[in-house]
Scaffold this active site. Structure first.
Site, PDB file in Angstrom:
ATOM      1  N   LYS A   1      46.225  44.478  49.476  1.00 20.17           N
ATOM      2  CA  LYS A   1      45.403  43.441  48.835  1.00 20.17           C
ATOM      3  C   LYS A   1      45.018  42.367  49.843  1.00 20.17           C
ATOM      4  CE  LYS A   1      46.429  39.393  46.580  1.00 20.17           C
ATOM      5  NZ  LYS A   1      47.043  38.491  45.582  1.00 20.17           N
TER       6      LYS A   1
ATOM      7  N   GLU B   1      39.577  41.541  46.755  1.00 15.82           N
ATOM      8  CA  GLU B   1      39.704  40.433  45.793  1.00 15.82           C
ATOM      9  C   GLU B   1      38.911  39.202  46.224  1.00 15.82           C
ATOM     10  OE1 GLU B   1      43.720  39.040  45.071  1.00 15.82           O
ATOM     11  OE2 GLU B   1      43.067  37.672  43.517  1.00 15.82           O
TER      12      GLU B   1
ATOM     13  N   LYS C   1      39.196  43.551  42.595  1.00 15.88           N
ATOM     14  CA  LYS C   1      40.005  42.595  41.808  1.00 15.88           C
ATOM     15  C   LYS C   1      39.225  41.295  41.667  1.00 15.88           C
ATOM     16  CE  LYS C   1      44.505  40.315  41.631  1.00 15.88           C
ATOM     17  NZ  LYS C   1      45.940  40.521  41.760  1.00 15.88           N
TER      18      LYS C   1
ATOM     19  N   GLY D   1      45.054  31.609  36.304  1.00 19.39           N
ATOM     20  CA  GLY D   1      45.385  30.357  35.626  1.00 19.39           C
ATOM     21  C   GLY D   1      45.066  30.389  34.135  1.00 19.39           C
TER      22      GLY D   1
ATOM     23  N   GLY E   1      49.338  38.144  38.049  1.00 20.29           N
ATOM     24  CA  GLY E   1      50.529  37.518  38.597  1.00 20.29           C
ATOM     25  C   GLY E   1      51.129  36.624  37.529  1.00 20.29           C
TER      26      GLY E   1
HETATM   27  P1  13P Z   1      47.148  35.534  39.118  1.00 18.24           P
HETATM   28  O1  13P Z   1      47.043  36.582  38.051  1.00 18.24           O
HETATM   29  O2  13P Z   1      48.301  34.579  38.906  1.00 18.24           O
HETATM   30  O3  13P Z   1      45.841  34.846  39.379  1.00 18.24           O
HETATM   31  O4  13P Z   1      47.551  36.273  40.444  1.00 18.24           O
HETATM   32  C1  13P Z   1      46.902  37.429  40.774  1.00 18.24           C
HETATM   33  C2  13P Z   1      46.719  37.492  42.226  1.00 18.24           C
HETATM   34  O5  13P Z   1      47.159  38.418  42.854  1.00 18.24           O
HETATM   35  C3  13P Z   1      45.956  36.417  42.872  1.00 18.24           C
HETATM   36  O6  13P Z   1      45.694  36.763  44.181  1.00 18.24           O
END
Ligand code: 13P
Length: 341
Positions: A137, A178, A220, A264, A292
């Protein structure tokens, strides 16, 4: 590069009913999360916490397709000496690794950031592959504010994402690409839509220019949402409809899957949004979560750093994983949340 194998892994990462656990918080970020539950961020506590997640049998075997690890974690062993990577593999999930090295201020562009970490990336990827990582990632960060984002910030970040993705595929690792448009700020959903549209178009232009095989990657993205400080918050239906419209316009059907960040959003919003999008199918790509915070906030609270709370932490994690697993098939209902409480 074996594209058939990359495609097989990318497809498994977004299998219906499953999604990705983003457990790749940097040492700084996990410290913030631990501070909130009154736990000291030591190497041992970070290991114990993540071991608790990876040993959650129900969540890991039924609802989690892959786990994104941080560099420290991929080299750590569980308390009994089993490498944490092995725990993940034994559960049936695929280990992955965050390989960017965070952000730095972008010169000439006040208030904007560029993600770094390309130096020596090829060597690092080889070591991670040997340890078991099959995907990686890299997160680019685009902020919305007065006069930003600039086209400069969008294009340098897209360029770096594509450089990273090409290096991953050459190392037989599936890149998660991402480009995160932040939801901080007071902008409305339409401004988020417009900026994300520009960011995704630029990202795919760079990916093509640098010969990245779209069949061997996962995107992502953020969803199209209202800024957190916007007075008018878009409904679940509006978020779902605008996000799907945006993704259909920007993401080629050759991409096997899209896995959202939660960024968030509350646990409930992240689940409800994903679920509502599946009501708008059929969709040309797999569509799931790579959360996350929206997967971990509940288990962190339930665990609170105490060995006697491990089972409660695992229950909380399994519940959120199951809710999001159902949402990834459009089968979630809000009544399922109350029943588990
Ligand atoms: P969040 O779902 O907390 O945004 O984290 C995902 C993530 O990998 C951010 O880089």
């Amino acid at each position: 590069m074996n594209l058939t194998e990359l495609n097989r892994i990318a497809t498994a990462m977004v299998a219906p009913g499953k999604g990705i656990l983003a457990a790749d918080e940097s040492s700084g970020t996990i410290k913030k999360r631990f501070d909130a539950i009154g736990v000291e961020s030591t190497e041992g506590n970070r290991r114990d916490y993540r071991e608790m997640l990876f040993r959650s049998k129900e969540a890991m075997s039924q609802y989690i397709s892959g786990v994104i690890l941080y560099d420290e974690t991929i080299w750590q062993d569980a308390k009994d000496g089993t490498p944490l990577v092995k725990l993940i593999e034994q559960s049936g999930a695929i280990p992955g690794i965050k390989v960017d090295e965070g952000t730095q201020p972008l010169p000439m562009c006040p208030g904007e950031l560029v993600t770094v970490g390309l130096d020596k990336l090829a060597e690092r990827l080889k070591k991670y592959y040997d340890r078991g990582a099959r995907f990686a990632k890299w997160r680019a960060v685009i902020d919305i504010g007065s006069g930003i984002p600039s086209m400069t910030a969008i294009s340098v970040n897209a360029h770096a994402l594509a450089r990273y993705a090409a290096l991953c595929q050459a190392a037989q690792i599936v890149p998660i690409v991402e480009p995160e448009v932040l939801m901080d700020g007071d902008h409305d959903i339409d401004r988020c839509f417009e900026v994300t549209n520009r960011v995704l178009n630029e990202t795919f232009q760079e990916l093509r220019a640098q010969r990245v095989a779209l069949e061997g990657m996962v995107l992502k993205p953020n969803m199209a949402v209202s800024g957190k400080k916007c007075a008018k918050q878009a409904s679940v239906e509006e978020v779902a409809e605008k996000t799907i419209r945006l993704l259909k316009a920007c993401v080629p059907a050759a991409v096997p899957g899209i896995a959202f960040l939660s960024g968030g959003q509350s646990d409930a919003e992240a689940t409800a949004h994903l679920n509502a999008m599946h009501k708008l199918g059929p969709l040309p790509w797999g569509l799931t979560f790579s959360y996350g915070r929206a997967l971990q906030a509940a288990p962190q609270k339930a665990w609170s750093g105490k060995a006697e709370n491990v089972a409660a932490g695992q229950r909380a994690f399994s519940h959120r994983a199951r809710m999001n697993g159902l949402a990834s098939k459009g089968e979630w209902q809000s009544s399922l949340e109350q029943k588990a409480a």
